[in-house]
Design a protein around this motif. Structure first.
Motif, PDB file in Angstrom:
ATOM      1  N   LEU A   4       0.853  -1.183   0.000  1.00  0.00           N
ATOM      2  CA  LEU A   4       0.000   0.000   0.000  1.00  0.00           C
ATOM      3  C   LEU A   4       0.888   1.232   0.000  1.00  0.00           C
ATOM      4  O   LEU A   4       1.748   1.375   0.870  1.00  0.00           O
ATOM      5  CB  LEU A   4      -0.906   0.017   1.233  1.00  0.00           C
ATOM      6  N   VAL A   5       0.672   2.104  -0.961  1.00  0.00           N
ATOM      7  CA  VAL A   5       1.489   3.314  -1.080  1.00  0.00           C
ATOM      8  C   VAL A   5       0.580   4.525  -1.020  1.00  0.00           C
ATOM      9  O   VAL A   5      -0.262   4.729  -1.907  1.00  0.00           O
ATOM     10  CB  VAL A   5       2.304   3.318  -2.382  1.00  0.00           C
ATOM     11  N   GLU A   6       0.756   5.336   0.033  1.00  0.00           N
ATOM     12  CA  GLU A   6      -0.025   6.553   0.192  1.00  0.00           C
ATOM     13  C   GLU A   6       0.670   7.728  -0.472  1.00  0.00           C
ATOM     14  O   GLU A   6       1.892   7.752  -0.577  1.00  0.00           O
ATOM     15  CB  GLU A   6      -0.244   6.891   1.676  1.00  0.00           C
ATOM     16  N   SER A   7      -0.130   8.709  -0.855  1.00  0.00           N
ATOM     17  CA  SER A   7       0.395   9.960  -1.385  1.00  0.00           C
ATOM     18  C   SER A   7      -0.628  11.055  -1.133  1.00  0.00           C
ATOM     19  O   SER A   7      -1.786  10.769  -0.811  1.00  0.00           O
ATOM     20  CB  SER A   7       0.693   9.840  -2.875  1.00  0.00           C
ATOM     21  N   GLY A   8      -0.175  12.302  -1.272  1.00  0.00           N
ATOM     22  CA  GLY A   8      -1.089  13.423  -1.179  1.00  0.00           C
ATOM     23  C   GLY A   8      -1.012  14.226   0.095  1.00  0.00           C
ATOM     24  O   GLY A   8      -1.692  15.252   0.228  1.00  0.00           O
ATOM     25  N   GLY A   9      -0.201  13.779   1.048  1.00  0.00           N
ATOM     26  CA  GLY A   9      -0.065  14.550   2.272  1.00  0.00           C
ATOM     27  C   GLY A   9       0.707  15.839   2.029  1.00  0.00           C
ATOM     28  O   GLY A   9       1.232  16.075   0.939  1.00  0.00           O
ATOM     29  N   GLY A  10       0.744  16.675   3.064  1.00  0.00           N
ATOM     30  CA  GLY A  10       1.482  17.928   2.940  1.00  0.00           C
ATOM     31  C   GLY A  10       1.077  18.920   4.002  1.00  0.00           C
ATOM     32  O   GLY A  10       0.424  18.572   4.989  1.00  0.00           O
ATOM     33  N   LEU A  11       1.483  20.159   3.766  1.00  0.00           N
ATOM     34  CA  LEU A  11       1.190  21.265   4.680  1.00  0.00           C
ATOM     35  C   LEU A  11       0.096  22.127   4.080  1.00  0.00           C
ATOM     36  O   LEU A  11       0.179  22.512   2.903  1.00  0.00           O
ATOM     37  CB  LEU A  11       2.458  22.088   4.903  1.00  0.00           C
ATOM     38  N   VAL A  12      -0.914  22.426   4.887  1.00  0.00           N
ATOM     39  CA  VAL A  12      -2.030  23.230   4.405  1.00  0.00           C
ATOM     40  C   VAL A  12      -2.505  24.129   5.544  1.00  0.00           C
ATOM     41  O   VAL A  12      -2.361  23.781   6.721  1.00  0.00           O
ATOM     42  CB  VAL A  12      -3.177  22.316   3.894  1.00  0.00           C
ATOM     43  N   LEU A  85     -10.082  21.604   6.769  1.00  0.00           N
ATOM     44  CA  LEU A  85      -9.109  21.019   7.681  1.00  0.00           C
ATOM     45  C   LEU A  85      -8.869  21.918   8.887  1.00  0.00           C
ATOM     46  O   LEU A  85      -8.911  23.156   8.789  1.00  0.00           O
ATOM     47  CB  LEU A  85      -7.806  20.745   6.952  1.00  0.00           C
ATOM     48  N   LYS A  86      -8.610  21.254  10.015  1.00  0.00           N
ATOM     49  CA  LYS A  86      -8.361  21.934  11.278  1.00  0.00           C
ATOM     50  C   LYS A  86      -6.974  21.540  11.787  1.00  0.00           C
ATOM     51  O   LYS A  86      -6.472  20.458  11.444  1.00  0.00           O
ATOM     52  CB  LYS A  86      -9.409  21.515  12.311  1.00  0.00           C
ATOM     53  N   PRO A  87      -6.373  22.374  12.630  1.00  0.00           N
ATOM     54  CA  PRO A  87      -5.059  21.995  13.181  1.00  0.00           C
ATOM     55  C   PRO A  87      -5.082  20.631  13.880  1.00  0.00           C
ATOM     56  O   PRO A  87      -4.083  19.903  13.832  1.00  0.00           O
ATOM     57  CB  PRO A  87      -4.769  23.131  14.163  1.00  0.00           C
ATOM     58  N   GLU A  88      -6.191  20.286  14.490  1.00  0.00           N
ATOM     59  CA  GLU A  88      -6.281  18.984  15.174  1.00  0.00           C
ATOM     60  C   GLU A  88      -6.327  17.794  14.215  1.00  0.00           C
ATOM     61  O   GLU A  88      -6.285  16.644  14.660  1.00  0.00           O
ATOM     62  CB  GLU A  88      -7.477  18.941  16.130  1.00  0.00           C
ATOM     63  N   GLN A 112       2.816   2.965   4.570  1.00  0.00           N
ATOM     64  CA  GLN A 112       3.918   3.541   5.343  1.00  0.00           C
ATOM     65  C   GLN A 112       3.535   4.851   6.007  1.00  0.00           C
ATOM     66  O   GLN A 112       4.249   5.326   6.895  1.00  0.00           O
ATOM     67  CB  GLN A 112       5.140   3.748   4.436  1.00  0.00           C
ATOM     68  N   GLY A 113       2.425   5.428   5.601  1.00  0.00           N
ATOM     69  CA  GLY A 113       1.949   6.664   6.196  1.00  0.00           C
ATOM     70  C   GLY A 113       2.350   7.887   5.398  1.00  0.00           C
ATOM     71  O   GLY A 113       3.386   7.911   4.738  1.00  0.00           O
ATOM     72  N   THR A 114       1.505   8.910   5.485  1.00  0.00           N
ATOM     73  CA  THR A 114       1.798  10.191   4.850  1.00  0.00           C
ATOM     74  C   THR A 114       1.444  11.300   5.843  1.00  0.00           C
ATOM     75  O   THR A 114       0.397  11.258   6.494  1.00  0.00           O
ATOM     76  CB  THR A 114       1.034  10.354   3.521  1.00  0.00           C
ATOM     77  N   GLN A 115       2.329  12.271   5.956  1.00  0.00           N
ATOM     78  CA  GLN A 115       2.160  13.338   6.945  1.00  0.00           C
ATOM     79  C   GLN A 115       1.192  14.395   6.440  1.00  0.00           C
ATOM     80  O   GLN A 115       1.322  14.882   5.307  1.00  0.00           O
ATOM     81  CB  GLN A 115       3.503  13.982   7.263  1.00  0.00           C
ATOM     82  N   VAL A 116       0.240  14.750   7.285  1.00  0.00           N
ATOM     83  CA  VAL A 116      -0.662  15.874   7.032  1.00  0.00           C
ATOM     84  C   VAL A 116      -0.464  16.876   8.167  1.00  0.00           C
ATOM     85  O   VAL A 116      -0.611  16.526   9.338  1.00  0.00           O
ATOM     86  CB  VAL A 116      -2.127  15.420   6.970  1.00  0.00           C
ATOM     87  N   THR A 117      -0.123  18.100   7.801  1.00  0.00           N
ATOM     88  CA  THR A 117       0.081  19.148   8.784  1.00  0.00           C
ATOM     89  C   THR A 117      -0.825  20.323   8.442  1.00  0.00           C
ATOM     90  O   THR A 117      -0.774  20.833   7.320  1.00  0.00           O
ATOM     91  CB  THR A 117       1.537  19.610   8.827  1.00  0.00           C
TER      92      THR A 117
END
Length: 120
Positions: A4-12, A85-88, A112-117
């Motif tokens: 499983l490969v995730e994509s699309g995370g990021g800073l918003v 999206l909210k900071p939480e 493996q996970g993708t970071q969302v900030t």
């Protein structure tokens, strides 16, 4: 084995949107329920949303009305559209599935996970 490969995370910024994707590959007969989980620093991993193979969905209360899970069975891909999206919502987001694999058994797999900030 299923990958499983995730994509699309990021800073918003708060109020913004992101779309996560998770593509499955490998040797399997069928992907059953596909799910998104998230884990924030210092917290347990929690279920965000899931979708069955025939399209039934379920959401955690904090994301109801803001997130939408969908899947494209032809592409073996699950999506998570995240709006307002909210900071939480800041966390590492993980894709999860139960797959029917050779010879004939069901196993659980994680990406493996993708970071969302989300900044305030």
């Amino acid at each position: 084995q299923v990958q499983l490969v995730e994509s699309g995370g990021g800073l918003v910024q708060a109020g913004g949107s992101l779309r996560l994707s998770c593509a499955a590959s490998g040797a399997f007969f069928r992907l059953n329920t596909m799910s998104w989980y998230r884990q924030a620093p210092g917290k347990w991993r929690e279920l965000v949303a899931n979708i069955t193979s025939d399209g039934n969905t379920d959401y955690a209360d904090p994301v109801k009305g803001r997130f939408t899970i969908s899947r494209d069975n032809a592409k073996n891909t699950v999506y998570l559209q995240m709006n307002h999206l909210k900071p939480e919502d800041t966390a590492v987001y993980y894709c999860n599935t139960n797959a029917l694999v050779p010879p004939i058994l069901t196993r659980e797999y994680w990406g493996q996970g993708t970071q969302v900030t989300v900044s305030s």
